[in-house]
Design a protein around this motif. Structure first.
Motif, short mmCIF file in Angstrom:
data_model
loop_
_atom_site.label_atom_id
_atom_site.label_comp_id
_atom_site.label_asym_id
_atom_site.label_seq_id
_atom_site.Cartn_x
_atom_site.Cartn_y
_atom_site.Cartn_z
N GLN A 39 34.69 105.01 14.79
CA GLN A 39 33.51 105.83 15.06
C GLN A 39 32.23 104.97 14.91
O GLN A 39 32.06 104.29 13.91
CB GLN A 39 33.45 107.00 14.08
N ILE A 40 31.48 104.97 15.94
CA ILE A 40 30.21 104.22 15.94
C ILE A 40 29.06 105.24 15.89
O ILE A 40 29.00 106.12 16.75
CB ILE A 40 30.09 103.33 17.17
N PRO A 41 28.19 105.13 14.96
CA PRO A 41 27.08 106.10 14.87
C PRO A 41 26.20 106.06 16.11
O PRO A 41 26.00 105.00 16.72
CB PRO A 41 26.30 105.66 13.64
N ASN A 42 25.74 107.19 16.46
CA ASN A 42 24.86 107.30 17.62
C ASN A 42 23.44 106.91 17.18
O ASN A 42 22.85 107.55 16.31
CB ASN A 42 24.86 108.74 18.12
N PRO A 43 22.95 105.85 17.76
CA PRO A 43 21.58 105.45 17.36
C PRO A 43 20.56 106.54 17.66
O PRO A 43 19.50 106.60 17.05
CB PRO A 43 21.32 104.21 18.21
N GLY A 44 20.94 107.38 18.60
CA GLY A 44 19.99 108.45 18.91
C GLY A 44 19.83 109.43 17.77
O GLY A 44 18.86 110.17 17.71
#
Length: 871
Positions: A648-653
């Motif tokens: 899981q990669i965090p959403n920079p948004g």
């Protein structure tokens, strides 16, 4: 005994003696005219040296010996000297003497002397033939001579002797004396003397015979004959015999009725309409019965007696068979009467149903179309009369008479009772074959039986015989055949009422079956079993009772056998090998031997029926089970799998942007349409931007190679905002130290100078640098970890690549330009820039859709970033 001399001056051979076999021989050897040897120097030799215990010394010059003659072969008896002096050696022939012994038997008295004179044409031959039996033995060296009547002499070797004497003219009515003398060198013997009239030695020819029948005398035949020799030579007497044609038993007329000279005779008490064979012979008429020889029997003369009324009843019988429910079919058959006395031309039959005491039947004529045959064959013929159908509760009485050319026979009667009220049967029947006959025994029932009917059937042939009611044992009188099975039934007859039968099966003589059983498979063979079936051997080829069957099956060189009972016609072979060829055959055995049937081959299955399907189904179920378990496991562990394969990669948004430089405060800017929100913009003075630009331009040659070697995507996601973080590039050598990041939460940031892109003309308004920051768990970029140093130095730029990028607010109206320097394009790095939620000051232009934003090259030394290029 014999005496001979041994002499030194004279050699002589005495005449050879004849000795009788079995007698003792005594010989004396004497020495004359010499003193060289004595009796002690002599020895005897026959076939071998005779032992000394047989010697007797008479004196010094004489030696006696006694021996028993046993062998029939003639041989020498020697007397020799055993002294080996020079004189004896030089005169050996004078000191050895021998005698030739001829051996024989004394003649014995001849026995059984007989002589005969046969008739030739119309007279008696002058040659008389005599023969006798020579008793005892004789040898070739000493033969025996036989002399007949001192007229003829013959020397014959052998136990039986005969000779013929020519008398020139036969002496009728004269007495002859004949005897035989046996004589040889050992003696002679005479036989008994035959003293008879010459006619007593005569054997005449048989007479010629004629036979006639008379219609008025149906039980007699008249015979007549002519003598073969004139009565003047000798008077003859006659003997007569006769028998029915085909019979082997002769009937003889007593000699008292024919012991005189007659030429005709009437045979009486004969059977009417029967063919008889007659013969006559004759011999010399003399009161002495030992005088003369009977002539040969005359040729067969046959004649049939006339017909007469039948004297016995016809032999009526039935054949019963089932005919539907509660019905039976009765066929009446009949033999001619035993004493039919003529050819049966028809039968009369009447059948009455026993409903009342009044006769309700009518006579029916059954014609017999039979050719004229002899009486014996006609008795064996069976005539079918009539067939009726009866209910089981009905009973009938049948009456039958036989008719010949003279009249009708006595009436035969038979009663067929109700089936439910049939009289009892006999018990414990037993059939045995013994001495060429088939015997049947039974135990009588507890009621009085008038007679028994014994019936036997084979191959469609049927016959029967009647036995007295007091007997319980009989022999089948029919012409039985070998190797044929007979079904023998015993019926008790109560008055005229037929009782229940008892059936037995038997063979007159058993043999080896002429054909073996034919074996076949029932269905297809399995892997380990096979079911065999075979039919019973046809009855005509069975030739005996089958005692057992032996099943043989062979694979390769191994043969096995299994014995099963005779009533078995199928068998299941077990313990076979799969995918193996077997040869099978069956041997049928009787008490006389066995015979093998034909071979049959089959191959067992490699896989049993359904085995392959079972394997496939099992494997499929196993595979399905594994798939289901795998799917179930994946469903239960989907979070773990997702974390391992798709981290899981965090959403920079979703991150917040913070100011990390106090020199560049954030300015809020209203978000634009069609652009991502959350972008923070930091304005930078133009002079500061130029300084940065100049510094970066100076360090461009050093960074160019490094920029080109790195990916054109930032650590935040690449083209999908999921790229791994990467290190910023600076013009100093400290980049390697800054590459080590921590796993703690690091704020990402990016400072970008506004400038034209690809020849775009930026706005004349002062441009401000953009500063973006996000709260993320991704490792910090090098420049972010050392942002204070970067600000102080002013020459380090950090670029954050996002799925799209923004431009300066002041450059909204900027357009693409074609005067973009190619060198500047080579020095650019693709930046994936995404606006963050917290950045509200800088947003994408109104015509910028978030899905249209693409990576774009941004110059690290450009003070301002302006414009965008849609996809």
């Amino acid at each position: 005994g014999f005496t001979f001399f041994l002499c030194v001056c004279l050699v002589f051979s005495p005449q050879s003696p004849v000795v009788q076999i079995g007698s003792n021989l005594t010989a004396i050897c004497m020495i004359n005219n010499t003193t060289e040897v004595t009796a002690d120097d002599l020895y005897w030799k026959l076939s071998e040296i005779i032992p000394k215990e047989h010697y007797i010394k008479i004196n010094s010059s004489a030696l006696n010996v006694t021996v028993t003659i046993r062998s029939e072969k003639s041989e020498w008896l020697f007397c020799s000297c055993k002294t080996e002096s020079h004189y004896v050696v030089l005169n050996r022939g004078k000191f050895t003497h021998g005698i030739w012994l001829r051996k024989g038997y004394r003649p014995e008295k001849p026995k059984n002397l007989s002589c005969i004179a046969v008739q030739e044409s119309d007279t008696i031959s002058s040659n008389i033939k005599c023969q006798w039996e020579a008793v005892g033995h004789q040898t070739e060296a000493v033969p025996t001579n036989y002399t007949l009547d001192k007229i003829y002499t013959a020397s014959i070797l052998g136990p039986v002797n005969k000779t013929t004497v020519d008398l020139n003219l036969f002496p009728h009515h004269m007495e002859l004396e004949i005897w035989v003398v046996a004589q040889n060198e050992l003696g002679k013997e005479e036989s008994e003397h035959l003293i008879k009239l010459a006619n007593c030695f005569v054997k005449t020819k048989p007479p010629s015979v004629a036979v006639i029948s008379e219609a008025v005398f149906p039980t007699s035949l008249v015979m007549s004959w002519n003598s073969s020799i004139d009565k003047s030579y000798l008077e003859t007497i006659y003997e007569i015999r006769f028998c029915p044609l085909g019979s082997q038993k002769w009937f003889y007329v007593p000699l008292a009725d024919t012991s005189r000279y007659i030429q005709s005779f009437r045979l009486q008490n004969l059977q009417p309409d029967t063919v008889y064979v007659t013969q006559v012979r004759c011999k010399y008429n003399n009161n002495n019965k030992h005088c003369g020889y009977w002539s040969d029997w005359s040729s067969n003369v046959t004649e049939r007696t006339p017909e007469d009324l039948p004297k016995s009843k016809p032999d009526v019988w039935i054949i019963t068979s089932e005919e539907g429910l509660n019905k039976r079919q009765i066929e009446f058959i009949c033999k001619d009467p035993e004493f039919s006395n003529g050819r049966i031309r028809r039968f009369n039959i009447m059948i009455e149903k026993q409903k009342d005491s009044i006769r309700n039947g009518t006579w029916e004529i059954i014609p017999v179309n039979r050719s004229l045959t002899d009486g014996s064959s006609s008795k064996k013929q069976i005539t079918p009369l009539k067939t009726i159908t009866l209910d089981d509760e009905e009973s009938v009485t049948v009456y039958v008479t036989a008719i010949n050319s003279v009249g009708a026979s006595p009436q035969a009667k038979l009663i067929i009772s109700r089936k439910t009220r049939e009289p009892p049967a006999v018990e414990k029947t037993e059939v045995q074959s013994h001495n060429g006959q088939l015997f049947l025994s039974w135990k009588p029932p507890n009621r009085t039986v008038s007679e028994y009917v014994v019936e036997w059937v084979s191959d469609g042939e049927r016959n029967w015989q009647r036995e007295n009611g007091k007997t319980n044992y009989t022999a089948i009188k029919g012409d039985l055949k070998q190797f044929v099975q007979y079904r023998i039934s015993v019926y008790p007859i109560y008055g005229k009422l037929v009782g229940k039968p008892v059936l037995e099966r038997a063979y007159f003589e058993q043999g080896v079956p002429s054909q073996g059983p034919i074996v076949n498979l029932s269905g297809d063979p399995g892997c380990y079993t096979a079911k065999l079936e075979w039919d019973e051997i046809p009855l005509i080829k069975r030739r005996g009772f089958i005692t057992n069957y032996t099943i043989y099956y062979r694979s390769g060189t191994e043969t096995r056998g299994i014995t099963v009972p005779a009533n078995t016609t199928s068998y299941i072979l077990t313990s076979l090998s799969r995918n193996t060829k077997y040869d099978i055959w069956i041997k049928a055995s009787t008490i006389r031997g066995s015979v093998n049937g034909s071979n049959h081959s089959f191959t067992t299955l490699k896989y049993a029926p359904g085995e392959i399907e079972g394997i496939v189904v099992g494997v499929s179920l196993g595979f399905l089970f594994v798939v289901l378990m795998t799917m179930l496991l994946c469903f239960c562990k989907k979070d773990v799998i997702k974390d391992n394969f798709w981290p899981q990669i965090p959403n920079p948004g979703d991150s917040t942007i913070g100011n990390w430089s106090p020199d560049y405060p954030l300015k809020a800017e209203a978000p634009r349409e069609n652009c991502l929100s959350g972008i923070s913009v930091l304005n930078v003075d133009v002079c500061d931007a130029k300084c940065v630009f100049e510094e970066d331009k100076a360090s461009l040659p050093l960074k160019k190679d490094k920029y080109l070697s790195e990916e054109h995507s930032s650590g935040i996601g690449g083209s999908s905002c999921m790229s791994s973080p990467r290190q910023s590039v600076s013009d100093s050598d400290e980049g390697g130290d800054m590459a080590d990041t921590t796993a703690s939460t690091i704020q990402y940031s990016s400072v970008v100078a506004s400038s034209g892109y690809k020849g775009q003309n930026p706005s004349s308004l002062p441009q401000q640098s953009i500063f973006s920051r996000s709260e993320s768990t991704q490792p910090l970029l090098d420049c972010e970890e050392n942002h204070d140093t970067m600000v102080q130095e002013g020459s380090r730029q950090c670029f954050l690549r996002q799925p799209c990028f923004t431009h300066n607010a002041g450059n909204e109206n900027a357009t693409d330009s074609n005067d973009f320097n190619p060198l500047e394009m080579e020095q650019q790095e693709v930046l994936d820039f995404c606006p963050l939620e917290e950045d509200t000051e800088h947003t994408a232009p109104a015509d910028c859709q978030s899905d249209d934003w693409i990576p774009a090259p941004v110059s690290s030394y450009m003070p301002q970033l302006g414009g965008y290029r849609p996809q």
